[in-house]
Motif scaffolding. Sequence first.
Motif, PDB file in Angstrom:
ATOM      1  N   VAL A 108      -9.541  21.356  18.593  1.00 50.43           N
ATOM      2  CA  VAL A 108      -9.718  22.481  17.676  1.00 50.43           C
ATOM      3  C   VAL A 108      -8.688  22.402  16.545  1.00 50.43           C
ATOM      4  CG1 VAL A 108      -9.543  24.994  17.486  1.00 50.43           C
ATOM      5  CG2 VAL A 108     -10.687  23.982  19.454  1.00 50.43           C
ATOM      6  N   GLU A 142      -9.477  19.678  13.994  1.00 54.50           N
ATOM      7  CA  GLU A 142     -10.556  20.080  13.081  1.00 54.50           C
ATOM      8  C   GLU A 142     -10.052  21.079  12.059  1.00 54.50           C
ATOM      9  OE1 GLU A 142     -14.254  21.312  14.870  1.00 54.50           O
ATOM     10  OE2 GLU A 142     -14.205  19.489  16.102  1.00 54.50           O
ATOM     11  N   HIS A 143      -9.215  22.001  12.544  1.00 49.43           N
ATOM     12  CA  HIS A 143      -8.653  23.012  11.641  1.00 49.43           C
ATOM     13  C   HIS A 143      -7.760  22.335  10.600  1.00 49.43           C
ATOM     14  CE1 HIS A 143      -7.837  26.996  10.356  1.00 49.43           C
ATOM     15  NE2 HIS A 143      -6.550  26.946  10.633  1.00 49.43           N
ATOM     16  N   ARG A 173      -9.911  20.770   7.978  1.00 53.60           N
ATOM     17  CA  ARG A 173     -10.489  21.769   7.074  1.00 53.60           C
ATOM     18  C   ARG A 173      -9.422  22.294   6.103  1.00 53.60           C
ATOM     19  NH1 ARG A 173     -15.164  23.858   7.730  1.00 53.60           N
ATOM     20  NH2 ARG A 173     -15.143  23.431   9.963  1.00 53.60           N
ATOM     21  N   PRO A 219     -18.770  28.102   9.064  1.00 53.41           N
ATOM     22  CA  PRO A 219     -17.804  27.264   9.804  1.00 53.41           C
ATOM     23  C   PRO A 219     -16.420  27.879   9.980  1.00 53.41           C
ATOM     24  CG  PRO A 219     -18.419  26.242   7.701  1.00 53.41           C
ATOM     25  CD  PRO A 219     -19.264  27.438   7.868  1.00 53.41           C
ATOM     26  N   LEU A 220     -15.943  28.635   8.983  1.00 57.59           N
ATOM     27  CA  LEU A 220     -14.566  29.136   9.062  1.00 57.59           C
ATOM     28  C   LEU A 220     -14.358  30.121  10.223  1.00 57.59           C
ATOM     29  CD1 LEU A 220     -12.053  28.397   7.554  1.00 57.59           C
ATOM     30  CD2 LEU A 220     -12.415  30.319   6.025  1.00 57.59           C
ATOM     31  N   LYS A 255     -16.132  30.433  12.829  1.00 52.35           N
ATOM     32  CA  LYS A 255     -16.363  29.678  14.070  1.00 52.35           C
ATOM     33  C   LYS A 255     -15.085  28.970  14.487  1.00 52.35           C
ATOM     34  CE  LYS A 255     -21.195  28.669  14.320  1.00 52.35           C
ATOM     35  NZ  LYS A 255     -22.049  28.092  13.296  1.00 52.35           N
ATOM     36  N   GLU A 256     -14.363  28.448  13.479  1.00 57.61           N
ATOM     37  CA  GLU A 256     -13.139  27.725  13.771  1.00 57.61           C
ATOM     38  C   GLU A 256     -12.059  28.672  14.289  1.00 57.61           C
ATOM     39  OE1 GLU A 256     -12.689  24.199  11.336  1.00 57.61           O
ATOM     40  OE2 GLU A 256     -10.717  25.030  10.892  1.00 57.61           O
ATOM     41  N   TYR A 257     -11.920  29.830  13.638  1.00 55.84           N
ATOM     42  CA  TYR A 257     -10.929  30.802  14.110  1.00 55.84           C
ATOM     43  C   TYR A 257     -11.285  31.277  15.516  1.00 55.84           C
ATOM     44  CZ  TYR A 257      -8.562  30.981   9.626  1.00 55.84           C
ATOM     45  OH  TYR A 257      -7.841  30.645   8.522  1.00 55.84           O
ATOM     46  N   ARG A 280     -12.808  29.491  17.734  1.00 50.55           N
ATOM     47  CA  ARG A 280     -12.470  28.405  18.664  1.00 50.55           C
ATOM     48  C   ARG A 280     -10.970  28.341  18.897  1.00 50.55           C
ATOM     49  NH1 ARG A 280     -14.992  22.914  17.080  1.00 50.55           N
ATOM     50  NH2 ARG A 280     -13.924  22.342  18.990  1.00 50.55           N
ATOM     51  N   ILE A 281     -10.179  28.601  17.851  1.00 51.29           N
ATOM     52  CA  ILE A 281      -8.723  28.647  18.026  1.00 51.29           C
ATOM     53  C   ILE A 281      -8.385  29.778  19.003  1.00 51.29           C
ATOM     54  CG2 ILE A 281      -6.528  29.180  16.867  1.00 51.29           C
ATOM     55  CD1 ILE A 281      -7.697  27.802  14.342  1.00 51.29           C
TER      56      ILE A 281
END
Lengths: 488, 488
Positions: free
Chosen positions: A312, A315-316, A319, B323-324, B326-328, B330-331
């Motif tokens: 994760v 990927e962050h 980005r 995507p953004l 979703k990334e937060y 996942r974090i």
Amino acid sequence: VSTQAQVLYDFTAEPGNNELSVREGETITLTNQNVGGGWIEAKNSRGEVGLVPEDYIEVCSGFRKWLLQRRHAVYDEWDEEWDDVKSSGGYAESEAGEGGAINRGGAHVRSHLTDWTHIQESSNLVHGGEVGPVWAYPDYQLDCVVADPKKGSKMYGLKSYIEYQVTPTTTNKPVNHRYKHFDWLYERLLDKFGSAIPIPCLPDKQVTGRFEEEFIKMRMERLQGWMSRMCRHPVISSSEVFQLFLSYKDEKDWKTGKRKAEKDETVGVMIFSTIEPEGLPDLDLTEVEQKCEQFNRFTRAMDDGVKDLLTVGNEHWKRCTGPLPKEYQRIGKAFQNLSSVFTSSGYEGEAALTDALTAAGKTYEDIAQMVAEQPKKDLHFLMETNNEYKGLLGCFPDTIGVHKAAIEKVKEGDKLVATGKITTSEKTAMSKRASTMSYALQAEMNHFHSNRIYDYNRVMQQYLEQQVKFYEMIAEKLRNAHSQFTTM
Amino acid sequence: VSTQAQVLYDFTAEPGNNELSVREGETITLTNQNVGGGWIEAKNSRGEVGLVPEDYIEVCSGFRKWLLQRRHAVYDEWDEEWDDVKSSGGYAESEAGEGGAINRGGAHVRSHLTDWTHIQESSNLVHGGEVGPVWAYPDYQLDCVVADPKKGSKMYGLKSYIEYQVTPTTTNKPVNHRYKHFDWLYERLLDKFGSAIPIPCLPDKQVTGRFEEEFIKMRMERLQGWMSRMCRHPVISSSEVFQLFLSYKDEKDWKTGKRKAEKDETVGVMIFSTIEPEGLPDLDLTEVEQKCEQFNRFTRAMDDGVKDLLTVGNEHWKRCTGPLPKEYQRIGKAFQNLSSVFTSSGYEGEAALTDALTAAGKTYEDIAQMVAEQPKKDLHFLMETNNEYKGLLGCFPDTIGVHKAAIEKVKEGDKLVATGKITTSEKTAMSKRASTMSYALQAEMNHFHSNRIYDYNRVMQQYLEQQVKFYEMIAEKLRNAHSQFTTM
């Protein structure tokens, strides 16, 4: 026997320098390891021979594999070895009564290392209250600073290497070490303590810096992390070899110490003979197995969790350094573009808006840069810590495996007595040894847990503190941009 | 003559309801426009006939094209028409001297609209200082509120439609209008003022709401924006037809007014005959052409700038809602996952860290949601304003085209006099008319510029204010999360 090595990074030979170009992942054969100057001579699969920087290759993984095999095999020979110790007087003596702990096991070893008498080579285990057995921690926590990488050169300046300054907090006197010295220390520690204590691999493959400076900085940072972790371990930090590495007096002292350490015979499972569970009773086998299994499950679950976080985070990172700042930049450009169109209107009283719009555009460009630079300020440490733990967790299955093998052996005890293969007192001795190993493993678990709690508290605090600063700074910048627009 | 229409949205017929399924982009032929209840009868290319919701189709673009062609063609007939006006007394009279402005041009029109006497149908242009000619603005700025969409139904409840409540700030008395009424108003305004004033298309195709409620809300918001823009224009807002739309007394009043408005003959270039450049001298042709060209360049450059901002904004929107977050998320999940692994350690004194780690994880999940919802709070208005301006800017080439054609005609003046086609006084009259058109265009430019400056100041302030709040809230949340980790 020829030594094989794996190439860690691409290396392009400079023409006329007798160098050999190699590619990451390639396997090469080492033909001369004594070239010096940070180089070794190697042969590739096409039979070409040339010099390769020794930091670009890894013999570690093969060595590690071999060592682990040996460690497991060794266990079966342990009784024998242990008996040797016993027959030489050391173990038998300690078995006879208490108080002999300091000499126990070490006696046999020390006969080979007569002048290593200033350091106590045995480690104590004590009862840590609720958490169970813990290592006896020193009053003063050792640490060291790895800093000031300097280019050195050998072979009339043709070959260069990097030397790092290592300063222990005890003496505050710096010593110099090259990466190969760290690697030598790692191999010694793995050999000596690997059965009882997980020794994480040296930072290596994961180094990602694209430029030499970045590479050196990253490696230094990771060596610092590795060294601090070693310093924090009471058994490792008090060992002769570790003390030698941190505080040798001069080149002669270092070379003598090196030779001695390489001859150290307290390796593999023999390390358990130097561990004294002070005033701790023998353990219940079932309870030990349960604890061990719980820890095994825990380390595997944590390994998954850590890897997930790393994925994760990666990927962050991508980005934050790729598409996201590009987007903020484009927003900034779009505002500035509109501002310059507005400037061309020829309309009176346009300036207040266009100035504000330009400032807003520049603000988003600033934000783009902030976003791109932020991961280095926060995510980096979160990633590094988790990377370190990934490495550490990877060592546990082996450590736990050694322990499991010992337990299995003890379980066979009754059968061995029944078939007359060992005597009852030999069975008792075996149980005692397994008990020591279990105590050591539990101390190691507790050491791991307390360090883990400390490390994750620290890294999360650091991460969140930087994140707060980051968002606050963005808000502040936008507040400034906002104030430039006029209400009409 | 059969009327063709474009399908704006997919529509799936309900079986047994005499409906016709149509697809976005399809061209259909209207076979009966008087079905009522928000429906029209249409035939598709396969000859199938059925009912289609009238809001799902657009005759506008075809109508608009036809109107523009007609407007350009009309210009050549203008002299003729104008002469008609002249011969009926109105124009000739005003040409004779000042003071007749109020009756000028309007006289002829008003002969058809005898009871529309409570509204002054001519518009004044005044000198606005540094910026040049401006419209005479009323003391009180009209505005209205479009709100409270309600479902109405016709045909025994089988067909339903949405009625919006429109409340002008002058009377504060609400009137109800369906989308088709707004569309009717748009067509009237385009027909009447389109040569002098860019009338932006009604919000339609761009409506993106996937659910009926969202669709209605979005449409209402855009109708509000469109109405406010019309209210802000002094010429439009004071026109009879616009006043009728905003404040008809009852259904009978509305129907009578509608019929009258549809018969209004002051359309196309005739609108210029109702414009009075009060105390403004005749213009220099070269200067006018330059100003016109500058404005033309400006609107095209702004059109590019606005479209660029819309593209960037759209991409940012997608990232912020896709995507953004979703990334937060996942974090957040990775932290919580690690926390639950830690909980399983069985180690004492774990709770403080795991609680804090869970809280940090939840914070990032909160942030994910905030990120996803943020565009609706800020980017939305920035996008809507720019969308509105894109539409408005798209109307200018036509408005400028009408003006250019007039200038060309005036330039031929000397030749026409020389060849005896017109008299010198006719040439002077022609110049005067062109001068009025130029003044009107400049007033329109100034109207556009002052509105633009107001709108962009407002929308940027709103955007940045929300952005500041957003980042401050994130910082605050993270500060809370940070405080839960303990320093050891």
